[in-house]
Design an enzyme around this catalytic site. Structure first.
Site, PDB file in Angstrom:
ATOM      1  N   SER A 234      -0.094  -2.256   8.202  1.00 46.20           N
ATOM      2  CA  SER A 234       1.122  -2.709   9.003  1.00 46.20           C
ATOM      3  C   SER A 234       0.538  -3.458  10.271  1.00 46.20           C
ATOM      4  CB  SER A 234       1.843  -1.404   9.615  1.00 46.20           C
ATOM      5  OG  SER A 234       2.356  -0.640   8.432  1.00 46.20           O
TER       6      SER A 234
ATOM      7  N   GLY B 220       1.013  -1.189  -0.019  1.00 49.48           N
ATOM      8  CA  GLY B 220      -0.225   0.066  -0.096  1.00 49.48           C
ATOM      9  C   GLY B 220       0.866   1.188   0.015  1.00 49.48           C
ATOM     10  N   HIS B 221       1.864   1.414   0.963  1.00 47.40           N
ATOM     11  CA  HIS B 221       2.885   2.212   0.872  1.00 47.40           C
ATOM     12  C   HIS B 221       3.609   2.394  -0.313  1.00 47.40           C
ATOM     13  CE1 HIS B 221       2.885   1.192   5.156  1.00 47.40           C
ATOM     14  NE2 HIS B 221       2.393   2.229   5.352  1.00 47.40           N
TER      15      HIS B 221
HETATM   16  P1  AMP Z   1       0.583   4.164   7.931  1.00 44.87           P
HETATM   17  O1  AMP Z   1       1.931   3.905   7.814  1.00 44.87           O
HETATM   18  O2  AMP Z   1      -0.174   3.210   8.461  1.00 44.87           O
HETATM   19  O3  AMP Z   1       0.350   5.542   8.592  1.00 44.87           O
HETATM   20  O4  AMP Z   1       0.274   4.652   6.316  1.00 44.87           O
HETATM   21  C1  AMP Z   1       0.830   5.697   5.721  1.00 44.87           C
HETATM   22  C2  AMP Z   1      -0.052   6.095   4.349  1.00 44.87           C
HETATM   23  O5  AMP Z   1      -0.271   4.742   3.606  1.00 44.87           O
HETATM   24  C3  AMP Z   1      -1.334   6.297   4.733  1.00 44.87           C
HETATM   25  O6  AMP Z   1      -1.614   7.607   3.798  1.00 44.87           O
HETATM   26  C4  AMP Z   1      -2.222   5.207   4.494  1.00 44.87           C
HETATM   27  O7  AMP Z   1      -3.686   5.541   4.166  1.00 44.87           O
HETATM   28  C5  AMP Z   1      -1.575   4.614   3.308  1.00 44.87           C
HETATM   29  N1  AMP Z   1      -2.086   3.125   3.442  1.00 44.87           N
HETATM   30  C6  AMP Z   1      -1.879   2.282   4.530  1.00 44.87           C
HETATM   31  N2  AMP Z   1      -2.582   1.171   3.887  1.00 44.87           N
HETATM   32  C7  AMP Z   1      -2.853   1.324   2.713  1.00 44.87           C
HETATM   33  C8  AMP Z   1      -3.413   0.299   1.724  1.00 44.87           C
HETATM   34  N3  AMP Z   1      -3.658  -0.964   1.946  1.00 44.87           N
HETATM   35  N4  AMP Z   1      -3.572   0.902   0.399  1.00 44.87           N
HETATM   36  C9  AMP Z   1      -3.344   2.419  -0.033  1.00 44.87           C
HETATM   37  N5  AMP Z   1      -2.724   3.189   0.998  1.00 44.87           N
HETATM   38  C10 AMP Z   1      -2.451   2.714   2.296  1.00 44.87           C
END
Ligand code: AMP
Length: 294
Positions: free
Chosen positions: A189, A36-37
């Site tokens: 994560s 996703g990231h």
């Molecule tokens: P995090 O590290 O969980 O704070 O996520 C960092 C960024 O990645 C945020 O903008 C999330 O919305 C995005 N993100 C997390 N999981 C996904 C996913 N499965 N698909 C797309 N973007 C994601």
């Protein structure tokens, strides 16, 4: 790729690039990178001259009894993935660099107001204030042209989009579709916390959204019945699941929609498996009676 920990150093390095009129894309994350990231980085890489990835597990967005201490971290692996994704600057500051007086000593905050009253904001008081505040700091340090967020965290993306509008921040916010495992589970994560049994049942979030999509396609326009059907599916097929919320909300204000579903809405849910809280959502836009999903 250059790794920078000091906000002052990053700012001065980027100001050189800015003088040369090079565009800057920022992907803010908490690390423990997954596909996703990587999708956010891929898009940012395409659209900007310079790509900045931030990795910071922001203490102020965690509640007192949440998983700040055990949040998964693997900076060595993240560094490798960032190189492969073409990141120019990896910004991985310490908590002290981001909160010079400690998070307790922070006096000025960015308050997301009514946008934080519902959905995840209702069960995580203070969470979006922490998010909006840290994203503001990141925007001030990096001064990006564009910043990339995932639809996975839809409420966050809506709050940040509104924040740049209401506070005259000149950052173009890009929202990237949800990346999923082959069985439908949205990448997160936090998925590593799930036991094998919980992992198998966790597909129930995307299955509940698929059910909502099918019902809407079949003509259902009543949000109460949609939510009830989703509750029923989860209760029947995922005994380990404990529902935090399932809601149909206005896509702009995030206020709950009780009754007729029309215009632009967010169908969102949060479900606990043990102490692990998973979220997922579906955006539905109605145009001339036709529903479009994303
Ligand atoms: P995090 O590290 O969980 O704070 O996520 C960092 C960024 O990645 C945020 O903008 C999330 O919305 C995005 N993100 C997390 N999981 C996904 C996913 N499965 N698909 C797309 N973007 C994601």
């Amino acid at each position: 790729m250059r790794e920078v920990k000091d906000p002052v150093e990053l700012r001065s390095r980027l100001s050189l690039a800015r003088c040369e009129d090079r565009s800057i894309g920022l992907v803010p994350t908490m690390g423990f990178l997954h596909a996703g990231h990587l999708r956010l980085m891929e898009q940012a890489r395409k659209e900007n001259d310079l790509l900045v990835l931030s990795i910071f597990v922001n203490p102020t967005q965690f509640g007192a009894h949440e998983d700040l201490d055990r949040y998964p971290r693997d900076l060595d692996r993240d560094r490798q993935l960032a190189v492969e994704a073409g990141v120019d600057y990896l910004f991985a500051p310490s908590a002290a660099a981001m909160y010079p007086d400690g998070s307790e000593g922070q006096v000025i905050w960015v308050e997301p107001g009514s946008l934080a009253a519902h959905l995840c904001g209702a069960s995580r008081p203070g969470h979006f204030r922490g998010v909006a505040t840290v994203v503001t700091k990141l925007f001030n340090i990096v001064q990006p042209d564009r910043a990339y967020f995932g639809q996975k965290d839809a409420q966050q993306a809506i709050i940040i989009s509104r924040m740049v509008r209401d506070l005259a921040m000149f950052v173009d916010i890009k929202i990237i579709p949800i990346v999923r495992e082959p069985d439908g589970l949205a990448l997160s994560s936090r998925n590593v916390y799930l036991s094998a049994e919980a992992r198998a049942q966790a597909t129930v979030l995307s299955r509940a959204l698929d059910l909502a999509r099918r019902r809407i396609q079949d003509g259902e326009r009543n949000s109460v019945r949609l939510v009830a059907a989703m509750h029923e599916l989860i209760a029947e097929s995922a005994p380990l699941a404990r529902i935090d919320y399932i809601q149909v909300a206005d896509l702009r204000t995030l206020q709950p929609r009780h009754g007729v579903v029309d215009g632009d809405v967010l169908v969102a849910l949060a479900v606990y498996f043990g102490s692990t809280r998973l979220i997922d959502n579906l955006v539905v836009r109605f145009e001339d009676g036709e529903a479009r999903f994303s």
